[in-house]
Scaffold this motif. Sequence first.
Motif: not given
Lengths: 344, 589
Positions: B57, B237-238, B241, B244
């Motif tokens: 991630f 992190l967003n 994500i 991914l």
Amino acid sequence: MDSTILAFLVQDGLTNGAIYALLGLALVLVFAVTRVIFIPQGEFVAYGALTLALLDTGRMPGTALLLLCFGLAAFLLDLWSMRHRPRIGEFSRSVLVNLVLPVAIYGATWILAPMQLNAAVKALLTMAIVAPMGLYVYRIAYRPLADASVLVLLITSVGVHLAMMGLGLVFFGAEGLRARPLSGGSFMLGFLPIPAQALWIYGCTIAAMVGLYVFFEKTLLGKALRATAVNRLGARLVGVRTQLTGGTAFILAATIGAVSGVLIAPITTIYYDTGFLIGLKGFVAAIIGGLASFPVTALAALGVGLVEAFASFFASNFKEIIVFTLIIPVLIWRSLTTDHHEED
Amino acid sequence: MALDRKILGIVGIVIVAAIPLLPLPPFWITLLNNIGLASLVAIGLVLLTGVGGLTSFGQAAFCGFGAYTTAVLTTAYGFSPWLTLPLSLLVGGAVALPLGLITVRLSGHFLPLGTIAWGLALYYLFGQIELIGRYDGISGIPPLELGGYRFLSSGSIFYIIWGFVIATAIGTRNLLDSRVGRAIRALRGGSQAAEAFGVDIVRAKLTVFIFAGVLAALSGWLYAHMQRSVNPTPFGLNMGIEYLLMAVVGGAGHVWGAIFGASLVLILKDLLQRLLPSLIGSTANYEMIVFGILLVAILQFTRDGLWSLVLRLVPKSPRRKLAETDRRLEKREMPAAGTPLVRLDHARKTFGGLVAVNDVSFEVKAGEIVGLIGPNGAGKSTTFNLITAISPLSGGGIAYGGRKLETLSPGQVARQGIARTFQHAKILPDMTVLENVALGAHLRGSSGVARCFLRLDRAEEAVLLAEAERQLERVGLAAYRDRPAGDLALGQIRILEIARALSLDPALLLLDEPAAGLRHGEKQELSDLLKRLRAEGVGVLLVEHDMSFVMGLVDHLVVLDFGTLIAEGKPADVRQHPAVLAAYLGGVS
């Protein structure tokens, strides 16, 4: 640094740590029973805190409506899975759980919210609104994937986290909110003032631990949950309904999340996305506990709270960096000490 | 047919090249540029997650390293952007190396959790460093320049971005279809088998991790020169994500699926960002609700992603034509028949209080077939795992040509010329039969990542595949060469494992129940094959329950019961041995 500051930091760290402990317990519980790494745990905290804050102002919290939506979605999924083999028993249970219950809670909120009742009623109402969401989230996202690998379930969790955080933004907006404490005031412990809210937090954490212990050791449902945790197939063979245990685990997790939200709402401003970071700190603790041990998780959570408190004093800008870097040596240690089986 | 695909490719490139010349609204070009940037990261993730099975991630953080490297060097030190390209990639790789060393050692679900942790920590770090402007970031980054032409418009940088995307996609496909690619693809299905044929698992994982990190850094470098300013937001992190999500939507495992997934997600995002605010009444990142639901829905309904649905519409590629080669792999010099190969000396294995292998001693000579028999749970497969160093010995020793096997890794054992099959067949079901067998010849090739990426490995690859094909013919599976190995029947899978073991050119062959699931005629062929191998000087250690098969074949029998050696000798003698009769038929006393 003098002893007053030290005492303040310790008290602050323990208060936050107790919240992380609650969340860590929920994460261990969910993982043990369903193998789901429950990243959205933090969203329940945010939902709980924001719901309470809105009830404080006498407004109707958006979560009540959200609960209706979740229930409806779960009901439609139930209908879909029953399409070939409709059964009246299952159907009426689904209507009861997915439609009647949320409508009843919505109605109760609609009546009670403007009445500005005392803090305890608001707290209970908050929990009544948030807790059933655990069941619906399980039904919608995880139950169809019950046999998937831990990794797939983890990615699912990230998806659920995104969706729930986005829904939080829709229903609460981007503004932060803070609730009134359950009971105001504080008392002095020597030279150190202890706010009453902190006592509530310690009390709830201890009560949750004792409650979980009694539940798992003394009740049949608790034993069924443990059996599911050890061996899904075996539990099913001896008649444990693993869907029931999964749903129970998620309701418990959502309840714990809501309680944490209620407890933390008066001591810090909560935004729609705050829950994620709080939940992740519970994760750090749960991972130290190997996603398995309740007592180790609780102790580790207190440690995380203390590290965070001291980090915010000595290097406040690097607080989050320190806390999240802390997890990496733990992960390595866990990887080395956990037997990993060939994935076949 | 290969020609057709080439033409298809050229047509595709011409179409892509023509896009900026068409009268399209500029935001379309900008969207396509963003898709190109995301595709680079997603291609890396396809390799890392879809192929290698390592879910990350945190890829957005690597974009940040690429972007900040060039931002700092071009604005503060006046470097030329082209000079910072290798430096950005180097920084991406240099960060990926230590992070990877930590991350790939994490097992199971701890690995993705680890990437969440460092993904978050690095994002906060970007926001705290004075040198890179904290949360404000760096602006005034110069555009790319070529021969005095400045790539300022989105229509011009389009060519650079998509040039890199297409080159990367082709190179990555090359990489997957090669010796290194087979090792990477083996990571997911059952690394134990790959390890037994000399694939260095940690190294292969690290390779994909760094590869994905460098691709993300490339994307970051391009982003910095397209946007001309950077701040920490797109590296959090967003975004990780979201990358991914692109890989999962496209279908983890397909390189073109990565571009497809990036396109779908970003077009959807653009639509949602324009539609949702008018529905909800305010502007915010509401698209994350849809993305979250999309991610869950894909996992529930089409776990292979949407690209696999597209692939179903495309006709299956015809029988693969192997490149002609007149070179052959060098064969190992076989020891003279009768020289001792492997010698177990009081080998012992305990699991807690259970003694699985109890001070067992025997040896296998070159040009000899030794049968290892015993009831279920006698410790036969455990003995195999001890010889191949998959399980460590608890006591005693195992010598092989003067070396102590117990001090070696499974890969080093394979290097000694010891090949094996598994009781529970460990093949890679998605790879073709030929590729599975070629994995056995892993140690007989030497091409690395760069050679494979640039297609410089073809001569060696042709020899490896020719060897694999020869072994398939030898065991009689040539007709199934291009089928996915998962399509084979159980008995055929066991034969496939033998072909894979033979590709190693073994001096010692360990076969764990090779005849299980075979029909009578097939057993006869297997028996003939083993006799031919014996004649060539190979030593064979055979675990098998079919006694008529064993008795007619082996030179020497070793009988285990509850981990203890109860008899050994010529088959005819062992058959009469009272302890053996007791173990198999129950005691009479």
